[in-house]
Motif scaffolding. Structure first.
Motif, mmCIF file in Angstrom:
data_model
loop_
_atom_site.group_PDB
_atom_site.id
_atom_site.type_symbol
_atom_site.label_atom_id
_atom_site.label_comp_id
_atom_site.label_asym_id
_atom_site.label_seq_id
_atom_site.Cartn_x
_atom_site.Cartn_y
_atom_site.Cartn_z
ATOM 1 N N ALA A 1 0.864 -1.185 0.000
ATOM 2 C CA ALA A 1 0.000 0.000 0.000
ATOM 3 C C ALA A 1 0.897 1.230 0.000
ATOM 4 N N VAL A 2 0.318 2.358 -0.333
ATOM 5 C CA VAL A 2 1.071 3.608 -0.439
ATOM 6 C C VAL A 2 0.355 4.693 0.365
ATOM 7 N N VAL B 1 -2.209 8.232 -12.987
ATOM 8 C CA VAL B 1 -1.295 7.150 -12.589
ATOM 9 C C VAL B 1 -1.657 6.645 -11.198
ATOM 10 N N ILE B 2 -1.915 7.564 -10.269
ATOM 11 C CA ILE B 2 -2.271 7.166 -8.901
ATOM 12 C C ILE B 2 -3.586 6.394 -8.889
ATOM 13 N N GLU B 3 -4.572 6.912 -9.612
ATOM 14 C CA GLU B 3 -5.896 6.287 -9.616
ATOM 15 C C GLU B 3 -5.839 4.875 -10.204
ATOM 16 N N ALA B 4 -4.996 4.653 -11.208
ATOM 17 C CA ALA B 4 -4.902 3.352 -11.873
ATOM 18 C C ALA B 4 -3.934 2.397 -11.177
ATOM 19 N N PHE B 5 -3.307 2.826 -10.080
ATOM 20 C CA PHE B 5 -2.297 1.999 -9.423
ATOM 21 C C PHE B 5 -2.926 0.707 -8.909
ATOM 22 N N ASP B 6 -2.146 -0.350 -8.899
ATOM 23 C CA ASP B 6 -2.699 -1.669 -8.583
ATOM 24 C C ASP B 6 -2.708 -1.992 -7.096
ATOM 25 N N ARG B 7 -2.277 -1.044 -6.286
ATOM 26 C CA ARG B 7 -2.328 -1.208 -4.832
ATOM 27 C C ARG B 7 -2.958 0.045 -4.227
ATOM 28 N N PRO B 8 -3.549 -0.065 -3.039
ATOM 29 C CA PRO B 8 -4.256 1.095 -2.480
ATOM 30 C C PRO B 8 -3.319 2.266 -2.201
ATOM 31 N N VAL B 9 -3.745 3.437 -2.630
ATOM 32 C CA VAL B 9 -3.014 4.677 -2.370
ATOM 33 C C VAL B 9 -3.885 5.537 -1.461
ATOM 34 N N ILE B 10 -3.326 5.948 -0.346
ATOM 35 C CA ILE B 10 -4.081 6.695 0.668
ATOM 36 C C ILE B 10 -3.501 8.098 0.775
ATOM 37 N N ALA C 1 -3.672 2.532 6.105
ATOM 38 C CA ALA C 1 -3.270 1.985 4.805
ATOM 39 C C ALA C 1 -3.106 0.472 4.894
ATOM 40 N N ARG C 2 -2.524 0.022 6.000
ATOM 41 C CA ARG C 2 -2.328 -1.420 6.182
ATOM 42 C C ARG C 2 -3.670 -2.150 6.222
ATOM 43 N N SER C 3 -4.692 -1.495 6.779
ATOM 44 C CA SER C 3 -6.015 -2.128 6.865
ATOM 45 C C SER C 3 -6.696 -2.228 5.501
ATOM 46 N N CYS C 4 -6.190 -1.470 4.519
ATOM 47 C CA CYS C 4 -6.789 -1.478 3.173
ATOM 48 C C CYS C 4 -6.172 -2.543 2.269
#
Length: 692
Positions: free
Chosen positions: A52-53, A86-95, A185-188
């Motif tokens: 996650a990010v 780029v952020i919206e299409a990222f394959d891991r959750p971005v917070i 973020a870890r919970s996502c």
């Protein structure tokens, strides 16, 4: 400096990547920060251990928005919409972990993330409309999907900051610290990615009821008085409701490009920078720190005194009000409390805040109560004799180093300072009525006013939420001196054949909230009448109205007759005008709107040129700040001096010569500065990079 570039640092916290933005002072999204974000996202993509990010800024600012000095230039890649994509299409959750402010492009960046958390006390918003543009990186498309289109429309068109506690739908969790944001973020991790673009549940009501947005937009557009950007904001939000996401995004971008290249946006960007320039005093020693103001005192509990005192109480600063008589003091404090109660009834204040604000007031008839005040502002009757009496007392009672200020709107601040043994501590602080509402503070620098006094006055302006401009000493300073030129033409136009409603219509069509006659009725015509009597001057029609007991709204009759506060033309006014025309031997004529417009505004611009010649104002933009914030000059034109540059100084000078010749009025001749600049084909100020 970060490990990605000068503005971005990439860190690892276990299975969470943390991208830290640090581009002082407010994390403006210039190309260095945008490029750093793109590089950081690519670096995270290559880190399978990052599940996650978290995207985080500084405690002061997640991001204050775009770097507006880039507007009107060819922006370097990547653009903000590309970063968000780029952020919206990222394959891991971005917070997005927001703190301080997340405004404009900063909030749009957060809206492109999959989740948003915020520290308590954060302020969010899309204020682009105040720069004559709209959110151009998806804000008009994503905000309605989170807040609902009606709430989003109001927020975008108003452009105001939203306390995070009231930002319903925007924030997934409150996280006071970075550690809490990382835990969120870890919970996502492992959850389906929640892209805002895919959410449309809050759009359904507006889709089912097409008139809903029209109804919400109508009062907003009425208040906008013809500005382009609010109407474009409405169009973009309607696109969010009625178009597929990508088509709505394309519409938003087209509207943004149209606006950013418009005269209106250039004018509003000029206004943005002008407000910041106006507080810069030539020669002020670098690093001079203003002494803090822990207690204020106001002399006079009338309309101005009470309003000024409210400014301090609203900022949490204890304030003492001194009056000569108890009944005047009680009356003034009653008005203050009534104003707060009105704010509660309108929803702009909480009931509990009234008692908190009122507890900051000390009301007394004992002058010794000002002895420990850091600043004392007099707001008493506008005669030099009264000022002499007040400042002689202040000099004897106020503590050494206290700032002594006069709220005078016209009188000689140097003479007022001479009534004390400490002229270095004396200056003018001219508030505008109602003082607790109007944004402008005209700081009048006397010959002896010290830099320390100026620094303190400017700091006070910031603390109480005013837009300040420093000016020199002359009759009327900047704002009222220019207003007097308009007033003289207003009187002359009526004598020559115009009617109040015709002149007021021309002025309000330009964008002023009120015309000169409606404004006079609101302020009270008797005020100017008394001043003219004291100076031995006349204004035949205005004087005749006062002699007939027509003082304006307070008597339900002035230039107009009133039903409550609603004005309507009055045949009696036409009769009074005709009588004065006969007495003075004037043959009335038909006057067109173009002449009215030029005679209302060009003499003011000419007086602004004289003010610059004399050094009363430091910069043309300072005059613009004063007129936009104190007198209602339409911000979409950038103020009188900026507007003059867009019209062309040669045209203005030539028209002034025409009226001077025709009317035999040498006061209308172009000022030397105006004529010289016109002959050079120049303007009052060269266009700045940001306003180009």
């Amino acid at each position: 400096m970060g490990n990605i570039n000068a503005a971005v640092d990439l860190q690892q916290d276990g299975d969470v990547a943390v991208i830290v933005m640090d581009n002082p002072p407010v994390n403006a999204l210039g190309y260095v920060l945008r490029g750093g974000l793109m590089q950081a996202m690519e670096a995270v993509r290559a880190k399978p251990e990052a599940k996650a990010v978290v995207l985080i800024g500084t405690p002061r600012a997640f991001s204050g928005g775009a770097d507006i000095t880039e507007f009107g230039t060819i922006q370097k890649q990547p653009l903000l919409p590309e970063v968000i994509a780029v952020i919206e299409a990222f394959d891991r959750p971005v917070i997005a972990a927001m703190s301080g402010v997340a405004l404009g492009g900063g909030l749009e960046l957060a809206l492109g993330c999959h989740y948003r958390v915020a520290a308590p006390g954060s302020k969010l918003g899309l204020p682009e409309v105040k720069l004559g543009i709209l959110p151009g990186a998806g804000g008009t498309q994503r905000l309605p999907r989170l807040m609902g289109p009606v709430a989003a429309l109001k927020a975008i068109v108003a452009g105001t900051h939203i306390p995070v506690e009231k930002a319903e739908g925007l924030v997934d969790a409150m996280c006071a610290t970075r550690e809490e944001a990382v835990a969120f973020a870890r919970s996502c991790i492992g959850k389906p990615l929640a892209r805002v673009r895919d959410r449309d549940e809050k759009l359904q009501e507006a889709r089912a009821n097409p008139g809903l947005l029209d109804e919400a937009a109508a009062p907003l557009l009425k208040r906008a008085r013809g500005q382009l950007s609010p109407a474009a904001c409405v169009q973009a939000v309607m696109g969010a409701v009625n178009l597929p996401f990508d088509e709505g995004l394309a519409l938003e971008r087209k509207l943004f490009r149209d606006l950013v290249n418009s005269k209106e946006s250039r004018a509003q960007r000029h206004a943005f920078f002008a407000e910041r320039e106006a507080t810069k005093v030539p020669g002020m020693p670098a690093g001079l720190k203003a002494a803090p103001v822990k207690k204020a005192a106001i002399i006079g509990a009338g309309t101005m005194g009470g309003g000024i005192a409210m400014c301090f109480a609203n900022a949490g600063i204890p304030v003492t009000i001194v009056e000569l008589k108890q009944d005047a003091l009680d009356r003034g404090m009653g008005v203050v409390e009534k104003n707060y109660r009105t704010a509660v009834s309108r929803g702009s204040m909480q009931e509990g805040d009234v008692a908190k604000r009122m507890a900051l007031f000390t009301a007394t008839t004992d002058w010794s109560a000002i002895a420990d005040a850091d600043v004392v502002i007099e707001a008493v009757f506008e005669t030099m004799e009264v000022k002499r009496e007040v400042f002689t007392k202040l000099d004897a009672i106020a503590k050494p180093g206290a700032l002594l200020a006069s709220n005078t709107s016209t009188l000689d601040v140097d003479q007022i300072a001479s009534f004390t043994k400490r002229p270095q501590d004396v200056l003018g602080m001219h508030f505008f009525s109602p003082a607790n509402v109007m944004k402008l503070l005209e700081i009048v620098r006397g010959k002896a006013s010290s830099y320390e006094s100026l620094a303190r006055a400017l700091a006070i302006g910031r603390a109480i939420g005013k837009v300040s401009a420093v000016v020199g000493v002359c009759d009327g300073f900047v704002g009222n001196r220019m207003l007097h030129k308009r007033s003289a033409q207003a009187e002359a136009l009526l004598l020559e054949g115009a009617l109040p409603q015709q002149v007021d219509a021309v002025v309000t069509k330009f964008g002023f909230p009120m015309g000169p006659y409606a404004m006079g009725d609101l302020a009270g015509l008797d005020v100017g009448w008394r001043i003219r009597q004291g100076r031995g001057t006349t204004a035949p029609i205005a004087d005749a109205l006062c002699e007939a007991g027509r003082y304006g709204q307070k008597t339900n009759a002035g230039y107009y007759k009133y039903d409550g506060r609603t004005p309507s033309p009055d045949p009696e006014v036409q009769r009074i005008i005709a009588e004065q025309q006969r007495k003075l031997g004037v043959n009335p004529r038909t006057i067109g709107d173009d002449e009215i417009f030029e005679r209302m505004f060009y003499p003011m611009i000419n007086e602004g040129a004289r003010i610059l010649e004399e050094g009363i104002a430091t910069r043309p933009s300072d005059i613009d700040v004063i007129w936009m914030n104190g007198y209602g000059w339409p911000i979409r034109t950038g103020g009188p001096m900026h507007y003059a540059d867009t019209v062309g100084l040669k045209h203005i000078a030539d028209r002034l010569d025409f009226y001077a010749d025709r009317n035999g009025d040498e006061t209308l001749r172009p000022a030397k500065l105006l004529r010289d600049l016109a002959n050079q084909g120049a303007g009052f100020a060269p266009p700045t990079k940001a306003a180009a």
